[in-house]
Design a protein around this motif. Structure first.
Motif, PDB file in Angstrom:
ATOM      1  N   ILE A  15       0.812  -1.432  -0.161  1.00  0.00           N
ATOM      2  CA  ILE A  15       0.135  -0.077   0.274  1.00  0.00           C
ATOM      3  C   ILE A  15       1.293   0.792   0.269  1.00  0.00           C
ATOM      4  O   ILE A  15       0.401   2.803  -0.593  1.00  0.00           O
ATOM      5  CB  ILE A  15      -1.334  -0.306   1.106  1.00  0.00           C
ATOM      6  CG1 ILE A  15      -2.352  -1.105   0.816  1.00  0.00           C
ATOM      7  CG2 ILE A  15      -1.596   1.498   1.279  1.00  0.00           C
ATOM      8  CD1 ILE A  15      -2.219  -1.714   1.955  1.00  0.00           C
ATOM      9  N   ALA A  16       2.099   1.440   0.454  1.00  0.00           N
ATOM     10  CA  ALA A  16       2.957   2.668   0.835  1.00  0.00           C
ATOM     11  C   ALA A  16       3.453   2.815  -1.369  1.00  0.00           C
ATOM     12  O   ALA A  16       3.996   3.252  -0.908  1.00  0.00           O
ATOM     13  CB  ALA A  16       3.586   2.052   1.971  1.00  0.00           C
ATOM     14  N   ASP A  17       3.877   1.675  -0.880  1.00  0.00           N
ATOM     15  CA  ASP A  17       4.477   1.750  -2.324  1.00  0.00           C
ATOM     16  C   ASP A  17       3.823   2.055  -4.108  1.00  0.00           C
ATOM     17  O   ASP A  17       4.175   3.250  -3.941  1.00  0.00           O
ATOM     18  CB  ASP A  17       4.836   0.196  -3.104  1.00  0.00           C
ATOM     19  CG  ASP A  17       6.185  -0.142  -2.629  1.00  0.00           C
ATOM     20  OD1 ASP A  17       7.252   0.640  -1.653  1.00  0.00           O
ATOM     21  OD2 ASP A  17       6.721  -0.744  -2.088  1.00  0.00           O
ATOM     22  N   ILE A  18       2.393   2.168  -3.384  1.00  0.00           N
ATOM     23  CA  ILE A  18       1.221   2.373  -4.195  1.00  0.00           C
ATOM     24  C   ILE A  18       0.520   3.712  -4.464  1.00  0.00           C
ATOM     25  O   ILE A  18       0.961   4.862  -5.036  1.00  0.00           O
ATOM     26  CB  ILE A  18       0.212   1.762  -4.116  1.00  0.00           C
ATOM     27  CG1 ILE A  18       0.564  -0.120  -4.909  1.00  0.00           C
ATOM     28  CG2 ILE A  18      -0.875   2.168  -5.305  1.00  0.00           C
ATOM     29  CD1 ILE A  18      -0.781  -0.983  -4.478  1.00  0.00           C
ATOM     30  N   TRP A  19       1.043   3.745  -2.773  1.00  0.00           N
ATOM     31  CA  TRP A  19       0.568   5.556  -2.819  1.00  0.00           C
ATOM     32  C   TRP A  19       2.246   6.426  -2.861  1.00  0.00           C
ATOM     33  O   TRP A  19       1.840   7.479  -3.532  1.00  0.00           O
ATOM     34  CB  TRP A  19       0.457   5.702  -1.214  1.00  0.00           C
ATOM     35  CG  TRP A  19       0.508   7.164  -0.748  1.00  0.00           C
ATOM     36  CD1 TRP A  19      -0.003   7.914  -1.055  1.00  0.00           C
ATOM     37  CD2 TRP A  19       1.530   7.960   0.248  1.00  0.00           C
ATOM     38  NE1 TRP A  19       0.032   9.175  -0.021  1.00  0.00           N
ATOM     39  CE2 TRP A  19       1.236   8.665   0.360  1.00  0.00           C
ATOM     40  CE3 TRP A  19       2.806   7.467   0.844  1.00  0.00           C
ATOM     41  CZ2 TRP A  19       1.843   9.767   1.174  1.00  0.00           C
ATOM     42  CZ3 TRP A  19       3.853   7.872   1.010  1.00  0.00           C
ATOM     43  CH2 TRP A  19       3.192   9.886   1.600  1.00  0.00           C
ATOM     44  N   ALA A  20       3.246   5.595  -2.827  1.00  0.00           N
ATOM     45  CA  ALA A  20       4.903   6.387  -3.650  1.00  0.00           C
ATOM     46  C   ALA A  20       4.178   6.778  -4.877  1.00  0.00           C
ATOM     47  O   ALA A  20       4.798   7.777  -5.151  1.00  0.00           O
ATOM     48  CB  ALA A  20       5.861   5.646  -2.933  1.00  0.00           C
ATOM     49  N   LEU A  22       2.215   6.606  -6.963  1.00  0.00           N
ATOM     50  CA  LEU A  22       0.639   7.521  -7.206  1.00  0.00           C
ATOM     51  C   LEU A  22       1.263   9.058  -6.896  1.00  0.00           C
ATOM     52  O   LEU A  22       1.143   9.821  -7.917  1.00  0.00           O
ATOM     53  CB  LEU A  22       0.124   7.943  -6.490  1.00  0.00           C
ATOM     54  CG  LEU A  22      -1.157   6.050  -6.903  1.00  0.00           C
ATOM     55  CD1 LEU A  22      -2.365   5.678  -6.020  1.00  0.00           C
ATOM     56  CD2 LEU A  22      -1.498   6.068  -8.549  1.00  0.00           C
ATOM     57  N   ASN A  23       2.142   9.057  -6.494  1.00  0.00           N
ATOM     58  CA  ASN A  23       2.639  10.869  -5.300  1.00  0.00           C
ATOM     59  C   ASN A  23       4.136  11.291  -6.801  1.00  0.00           C
ATOM     60  O   ASN A  23       4.025  12.400  -7.204  1.00  0.00           O
ATOM     61  CB  ASN A  23       3.791  10.654  -4.197  1.00  0.00           C
ATOM     62  CG  ASN A  23       2.665  10.575  -3.772  1.00  0.00           C
ATOM     63  OD1 ASN A  23       1.742  11.617  -3.125  1.00  0.00           O
ATOM     64  ND2 ASN A  23       1.616   9.903  -2.079  1.00  0.00           N
ATOM     65  N   GLN A  26       2.637  12.188  -9.847  1.00  0.00           N
ATOM     66  CA  GLN A  26       2.076  13.674 -10.057  1.00  0.00           C
ATOM     67  C   GLN A  26       2.898  14.532  -9.125  1.00  0.00           C
ATOM     68  O   GLN A  26       2.782  15.878  -9.745  1.00  0.00           O
ATOM     69  CB  GLN A  26       0.697  13.695  -9.027  1.00  0.00           C
ATOM     70  CG  GLN A  26      -0.244  12.347  -8.591  1.00  0.00           C
ATOM     71  CD  GLN A  26      -1.069  12.767  -6.976  1.00  0.00           C
ATOM     72  OE1 GLN A  26      -0.984  12.935  -6.957  1.00  0.00           O
ATOM     73  NE2 GLN A  26      -3.211  11.848  -7.349  1.00  0.00           N
ATOM     74  N   LEU A  49      10.843   2.913  -0.675  1.00  0.00           N
ATOM     75  CA  LEU A  49      10.268   3.617  -0.551  1.00  0.00           C
ATOM     76  C   LEU A  49      10.679   5.088   0.641  1.00  0.00           C
ATOM     77  O   LEU A  49      10.650   5.559   0.822  1.00  0.00           O
ATOM     78  CB  LEU A  49       9.213   2.975   0.873  1.00  0.00           C
ATOM     79  CG  LEU A  49       8.216   3.774   1.110  1.00  0.00           C
ATOM     80  CD1 LEU A  49       7.171   4.265   0.219  1.00  0.00           C
ATOM     81  CD2 LEU A  49       7.240   2.655   2.079  1.00  0.00           C
ATOM     82  N   ARG A  58       8.195  15.592  -4.888  1.00  0.00           N
ATOM     83  CA  ARG A  58       6.981  16.019  -4.031  1.00  0.00           C
ATOM     84  C   ARG A  58       6.172  15.627  -4.832  1.00  0.00           C
ATOM     85  O   ARG A  58       5.929  16.377  -6.445  1.00  0.00           O
ATOM     86  CB  ARG A  58       7.296  16.791  -3.518  1.00  0.00           C
ATOM     87  CG  ARG A  58       8.284  16.842  -2.159  1.00  0.00           C
ATOM     88  CD  ARG A  58       7.938  15.965  -1.331  1.00  0.00           C
ATOM     89  NE  ARG A  58       8.657  15.241  -0.378  1.00  0.00           N
ATOM     90  CZ  ARG A  58       9.225  14.223  -0.012  1.00  0.00           C
ATOM     91  NH1 ARG A  58       8.236  12.803  -0.578  1.00  0.00           N
ATOM     92  NH2 ARG A  58      10.112  13.436   0.732  1.00  0.00           N
TER      93      ARG A  58
END
Length: 60
Positions: A15-20, A22-23, A26, A49, A58
């Motif tokens: 989940i943290a990797d997917i969040w990273a 996506l960031n 963006q 990560l 960022r």
């Protein structure tokens, strides 16, 4: 370590990797830099990560 605990930790890392990722997508970084960061996170899930968290591009 119990199988359920290690499975839960694996899920949290995923989940943290997917969040990273996506960031990273963006962010305003160039496409080449985005690709490099995504590869780092994918190939080194925990270490990548952490590196991204402290040094990565960022969001917007």
């Amino acid at each position: 370590m119990d199988v359920q605990v290690s499975g839960f930790l694996g899920l949290l890392i995923l989940i943290a990797d997917i969040w990273a990722i996506l960031n990273i997508i963006q962010s305003r970084a160039s496409m080449v830099n985005k690709l490099i960061w995504i590869l780092v996170v994918l190939l080194l899930p925990v270490l990548g990560l952490l590196i991204w968290f402290f040094a990565g591009p960022r969001g917007r």
